[in-house]
Design a protein around this motif. Sequence first.
Motif, PDB file in Angstrom:
ATOM      1  N   GLN A  87     -21.912-154.404   9.206  1.00 32.71           N
ATOM      2  CA  GLN A  87     -23.139-154.567   9.977  1.00 32.71           C
ATOM      3  C   GLN A  87     -24.092-155.513   9.262  1.00 32.71           C
ATOM      4  OE1 GLN A  87     -23.384-150.196  12.191  1.00 32.71           O
ATOM      5  NE2 GLN A  87     -25.250-151.137  11.426  1.00 32.71           N
ATOM      6  N   LYS A  88     -24.863-156.257  10.047  1.00 37.06           N
ATOM      7  CA  LYS A  88     -25.816-157.208   9.478  1.00 37.06           C
ATOM      8  C   LYS A  88     -26.969-156.486   8.793  1.00 37.06           C
ATOM      9  CE  LYS A  88     -24.716-160.663  12.980  1.00 37.06           C
ATOM     10  NZ  LYS A  88     -25.189-161.402  14.176  1.00 37.06           N
ATOM     11  N   GLU A  89     -27.290-155.294   9.276  1.00 32.37           N
ATOM     12  CA  GLU A  89     -28.308-154.479   8.617  1.00 32.37           C
ATOM     13  C   GLU A  89     -28.073-153.011   8.934  1.00 32.37           C
ATOM     14  OE1 GLU A  89     -32.050-154.339  11.669  1.00 32.37           O
ATOM     15  OE2 GLU A  89     -31.982-156.056  10.297  1.00 32.37           O
ATOM     16  N   VAL A  90     -28.524-152.132   8.020  1.00 36.87           N
ATOM     17  CA  VAL A  90     -28.391-150.682   8.188  1.00 36.87           C
ATOM     18  C   VAL A  90     -29.742-150.064   7.835  1.00 36.87           C
ATOM     19  CG1 VAL A  90     -27.126-148.604   7.548  1.00 36.87           C
ATOM     20  CG2 VAL A  90     -25.974-150.824   7.475  1.00 36.87           C
ATOM     21  N   LYS A  91     -30.571-149.858   8.847  1.00 36.68           N
ATOM     22  CA  LYS A  91     -31.905-149.317   8.589  1.00 36.68           C
ATOM     23  C   LYS A  91     -31.878-147.815   8.363  1.00 36.68           C
ATOM     24  CE  LYS A  91     -34.487-152.952  10.947  1.00 36.68           C
ATOM     25  NZ  LYS A  91     -35.430-153.297  12.035  1.00 36.68           N
ATOM     26  N   SER A  92     -31.018-147.110   9.066  1.00 42.54           N
ATOM     27  CA  SER A  92     -30.880-145.674   8.883  1.00 42.54           C
ATOM     28  C   SER A  92     -29.418-145.337   8.590  1.00 42.54           C
ATOM     29  CB  SER A  92     -31.346-144.929  10.142  1.00 42.54           C
ATOM     30  OG  SER A  92     -31.163-143.538   9.984  1.00 42.54           O
ATOM     31  N   GLU A  93     -28.573-145.433   9.599  1.00 40.93           N
ATOM     32  CA  GLU A  93     -27.142-145.201   9.439  1.00 40.93           C
ATOM     33  C   GLU A  93     -26.385-146.221  10.280  1.00 40.93           C
ATOM     34  OE1 GLU A  93     -26.122-141.168  10.303  1.00 40.93           O
ATOM     35  OE2 GLU A  93     -26.893-140.432   8.388  1.00 40.93           O
ATOM     36  N   PRO A  94     -25.121-146.498   9.924  1.00 43.72           N
ATOM     37  CA  PRO A  94     -24.325-147.420  10.745  1.00 43.72           C
ATOM     38  C   PRO A  94     -24.150-146.873  12.160  1.00 43.72           C
ATOM     39  CG  PRO A  94     -23.281-147.035   8.616  1.00 43.72           C
ATOM     40  CD  PRO A  94     -24.393-146.047   8.734  1.00 43.72           C
ATOM     41  N   LEU A  95     -23.839-147.778  13.094  1.00 42.02           N
ATOM     42  CA  LEU A  95     -23.623-147.376  14.479  1.00 42.02           C
ATOM     43  C   LEU A  95     -22.497-146.349  14.568  1.00 42.02           C
ATOM     44  CD1 LEU A  95     -23.797-150.930  16.113  1.00 42.02           C
ATOM     45  CD2 LEU A  95     -25.604-149.202  16.080  1.00 42.02           C
ATOM     46  N   ARG A  96     -22.636-145.386  15.474  1.00 39.81           N
ATOM     47  CA  ARG A  96     -21.661-144.301  15.571  1.00 39.81           C
ATOM     48  C   ARG A  96     -20.268-144.804  15.959  1.00 39.81           C
ATOM     49  NH1 ARG A  96     -24.327-138.783  18.122  1.00 39.81           N
ATOM     50  NH2 ARG A  96     -25.338-138.115  16.191  1.00 39.81           N
ATOM     51  N   TRP A  97     -20.201-145.661  16.971  1.00 41.68           N
ATOM     52  CA  TRP A  97     -18.879-146.150  17.384  1.00 41.68           C
ATOM     53  C   TRP A  97     -18.215-146.918  16.254  1.00 41.68           C
ATOM     54  CZ3 TRP A  97     -17.212-151.125  17.198  1.00 41.68           C
ATOM     55  CH2 TRP A  97     -18.173-152.142  17.111  1.00 41.68           C
ATOM     56  N   ASN A  98     -19.027-147.595  15.441  1.00 38.03           N
ATOM     57  CA  ASN A  98     -18.521-148.357  14.298  1.00 38.03           C
ATOM     58  C   ASN A  98     -17.945-147.414  13.245  1.00 38.03           C
ATOM     59  OD1 ASN A  98     -18.027-150.547  12.615  1.00 38.03           O
ATOM     60  ND2 ASN A  98     -20.126-150.634  11.855  1.00 38.03           N
ATOM     61  N   ARG A  99     -18.670-146.303  12.959  1.00 35.02           N
ATOM     62  CA  ARG A  99     -18.183-145.323  11.993  1.00 35.02           C
ATOM     63  C   ARG A  99     -16.875-144.701  12.473  1.00 35.02           C
ATOM     64  NH1 ARG A  99     -23.757-143.362  12.044  1.00 35.02           N
ATOM     65  NH2 ARG A  99     -23.093-141.348  12.868  1.00 35.02           N
ATOM     66  N   LEU A 100     -16.821-144.387  13.767  1.00 39.00           N
ATOM     67  CA  LEU A 100     -15.629-143.755  14.326  1.00 39.00           C
ATOM     68  C   LEU A 100     -14.424-144.701  14.283  1.00 39.00           C
ATOM     69  CD1 LEU A 100     -15.155-140.957  15.513  1.00 39.00           C
ATOM     70  CD2 LEU A 100     -15.445-141.922  17.791  1.00 39.00           C
ATOM     71  N   PHE A 101     -14.673-145.974  14.568  1.00 35.29           N
ATOM     72  CA  PHE A 101     -13.593-146.966  14.558  1.00 35.29           C
ATOM     73  C   PHE A 101     -12.939-147.056  13.188  1.00 35.29           C
ATOM     74  CE2 PHE A 101     -12.124-151.254  13.585  1.00 35.29           C
ATOM     75  CZ  PHE A 101     -11.239-151.485  14.632  1.00 35.29           C
ATOM     76  N   TRP A 102     -13.751-147.153  12.132  1.00 34.22           N
ATOM     77  CA  TRP A 102     -13.188-147.300  10.789  1.00 34.22           C
ATOM     78  C   TRP A 102     -12.612-145.988  10.272  1.00 34.22           C
ATOM     79  CZ3 TRP A 102     -11.811-151.786   9.225  1.00 34.22           C
ATOM     80  CH2 TRP A 102     -12.469-152.926   9.716  1.00 34.22           C
ATOM     81  N   ALA A 103     -13.074-144.856  10.806  1.00 32.65           N
ATOM     82  CA  ALA A 103     -12.483-143.564  10.429  1.00 32.65           C
ATOM     83  C   ALA A 103     -11.005-143.531  10.806  1.00 32.65           C
ATOM     84  CB  ALA A 103     -13.230-142.420  11.103  1.00 32.65           C
ATOM     85  N   PHE A 104     -10.696-144.001  12.018  1.00 35.13           N
ATOM     86  CA  PHE A 104      -9.297-143.992  12.461  1.00 35.13           C
ATOM     87  C   PHE A 104      -8.519-145.184  11.896  1.00 35.13           C
ATOM     88  CE2 PHE A 104     -11.067-141.104  15.616  1.00 35.13           C
ATOM     89  CZ  PHE A 104     -10.079-140.135  15.657  1.00 35.13           C
ATOM     90  N   THR A 105      -9.188-146.309  11.696  1.00 34.24           N
ATOM     91  CA  THR A 105      -8.519-147.492  11.143  1.00 34.24           C
ATOM     92  C   THR A 105      -8.026-147.233   9.727  1.00 34.24           C
ATOM     93  OG1 THR A 105      -9.927-148.929  12.484  1.00 34.24           O
ATOM     94  CG2 THR A 105      -8.794-149.955  10.629  1.00 34.24           C
ATOM     95  N   LEU A 106      -8.755-146.406   8.970  1.00 33.16           N
ATOM     96  CA  LEU A 106      -8.360-146.087   7.597  1.00 33.16           C
ATOM     97  C   LEU A 106      -6.954-145.489   7.524  1.00 33.16           C
ATOM     98  CD1 LEU A 106     -11.547-144.608   5.908  1.00 33.16           C
ATOM     99  CD2 LEU A 106     -10.131-146.438   5.005  1.00 33.16           C
ATOM    100  N   CYS A 107      -6.533-144.827   8.588  1.00 27.64           N
ATOM    101  CA  CYS A 107      -5.225-144.159   8.583  1.00 27.64           C
ATOM    102  C   CYS A 107      -4.090-145.079   9.013  1.00 27.64           C
ATOM    103  CB  CYS A 107      -5.241-142.952   9.513  1.00 27.64           C
ATOM    104  SG  CYS A 107      -6.093-141.551   8.804  1.00 27.64           S
ATOM    105  N   LEU A 108      -4.419-146.266   9.501  1.00 25.44           N
ATOM    106  CA  LEU A 108      -3.390-147.131  10.073  1.00 25.44           C
ATOM    107  C   LEU A 108      -2.305-147.493   9.070  1.00 25.44           C
ATOM    108  CD1 LEU A 108      -2.311-148.824  12.397  1.00 25.44           C
ATOM    109  CD2 LEU A 108      -3.827-150.676  11.678  1.00 25.44           C
ATOM    110  N   MET A 109      -2.709-148.064   7.933  1.00 24.98           N
ATOM    111  CA  MET A 109      -1.718-148.501   6.957  1.00 24.98           C
ATOM    112  C   MET A 109      -0.951-147.331   6.334  1.00 24.98           C
ATOM    113  SD  MET A 109      -2.044-150.973   3.581  1.00 24.98           S
ATOM    114  CE  MET A 109      -3.299-152.025   4.269  1.00 24.98           C
TER     115      MET A 109
END
Length: 545
Positions: free
Chosen positions: A438-460
């Motif tokens: 993300q270009k900036e994180v004022k509070s927390e990253p976007l929810r859909w973004n967090r969810l996407f990388w949560a599942f992407t971590l398991c890919l490899m």
Amino acid sequence: MNKNLIDWPTFLGALFLLLAVSIPLAVFPEAGTEIVNMANDFMTGNFGVMYLIFGLAAFAFLIYVAFSKNGHIKLGDQDTDKEFGTISWAAMLFAAGIGSSILYWGMIEWAYYYQGPPFGIEGESQEAVDWSASYGIFHWGPIAWSIYTLPALPIAYFYYVRKKPVLKISEAVRPVLGRLVDTPLGTVVDVLFMFGLMGGAGTTLALGTPMIAEGVHDITGLPVTLLMKTVIMIICTSIFAVSAYSGLRRGIKVLSDINLWLAIFVLAFMFLFGPTLFISETTFTSLGLILDNFFKMATWLEPFANVEGFTETEFPEAWTVFYWAWWLVYAPFVGLFVARISRGRTIQEMVFGTMLYGTLGSVLFFGIMGNFGIHLQLTGSFDVVGFMNENGAPAAIIAILNQLPMSGIMVTVFTVLATIFLATTFDSSSYILSAVVQKEVKSEPLRWNRLFWAFTLCLMPLVLMFIGDLETLQTASIVAGFPVLFIMGLLAWSFIKASNEDIRASKDYEPPTIHIDRRDILKRMRKRKKKRSALEALEDRNVDD
């Protein structure tokens, strides 16, 4: 869904690199494994000394910073309270930095050292016992946590002191690289960090999943199969996906607190109902052995291994160099996470807290779990080494737990603890990965973004598990982490340069806490610049006259 916040070159670059490695390994597993192992042998064999030098340098640098004027800088405004209490803060940083790997290695690492000890010592000897009880604590001790803490310095400084709402490695090296950070070089820095993190997280999954599967097998009697491991991975993914989606306070903090109390219960039970005196004395003796040989252990590389008459053990490359490289892969992630949860603390508190709580936690796990296993081996109560060599380390870990009273309950609690430990590491990882893209994180990253990388971590890890070669991912992450060695140097330089500039310009210069008002500093710098310009104009006029 605000897509304008996403740094798409970094997002797509990390995803492309992940797919570019996963797909060829899945299609050509044997060739891919061979290439990755060759690269790993080349890195650890030829550059091992660089990893060990860096480990000591990071340790010395952190001690210097903590006691210097830079250590008194507060992360936030003068009236900023600590965002998290000390217990929750310690639990989160420990769970993020260690994960289920400490349950695995804390219980069984000694068995490898017992059979193949360092310094050319004879295996399974009295001296081998001493070192086997100590080396695990050393590898997971102050140097490891120094490597973890170093990136947190510039990241926390820019986020909380200079008020830049960006959680990126590239942004943290801006004082050194300048505008190059805004070029593709900055994207490359962030993408390499993300790939190393995904590989390191896969290593944790590679160790945790079989161990959890053995626990489930012991509880239910179901055979350990590929399907069981896949289901376990999906369950863990779902847990940390929900946690990551919930955010820092409602998700990661809650899981980390549960994790902490479960870990305390397991350790306390094993200490009280196990050989309490043996565990206490062996752990205390191990600490003395480490203190007495700290620099020897931190610098040993077998330089005469290829000389005739000298014994080659390959211990440094297989363990110390590997561990330092593994910590390096995880360091930017743990640094980002520690930085994010340290608002309201001083730099000194963050440094000593991370090093102290991290090392103390490792001492407890290795001292209690490891020495319980050693006691079983030495007294002949249970042949841990023989069982491990025949059935594998995950099965040996569960077998050790079965030597405790109320073993059924303890195996169940241990399995739940391992699952939550795995989840806390992964939800912290997905949180940071989403923040980096993300270009900036004022509070927390976007929810859909967090969810996407949560599942992407398991890919490899999932791809490699199906082809039966999770170890390749571990090796690949070490190779990918080599550039991080140089990025870490830039991070240290950036912190010192930026913080020294601000301290010199700050009115509130005296300890115990230095509060840096960025608006006041910028105003004074502009006045100084105008005054300098006026003096230069006056000098030019005098020359003309």
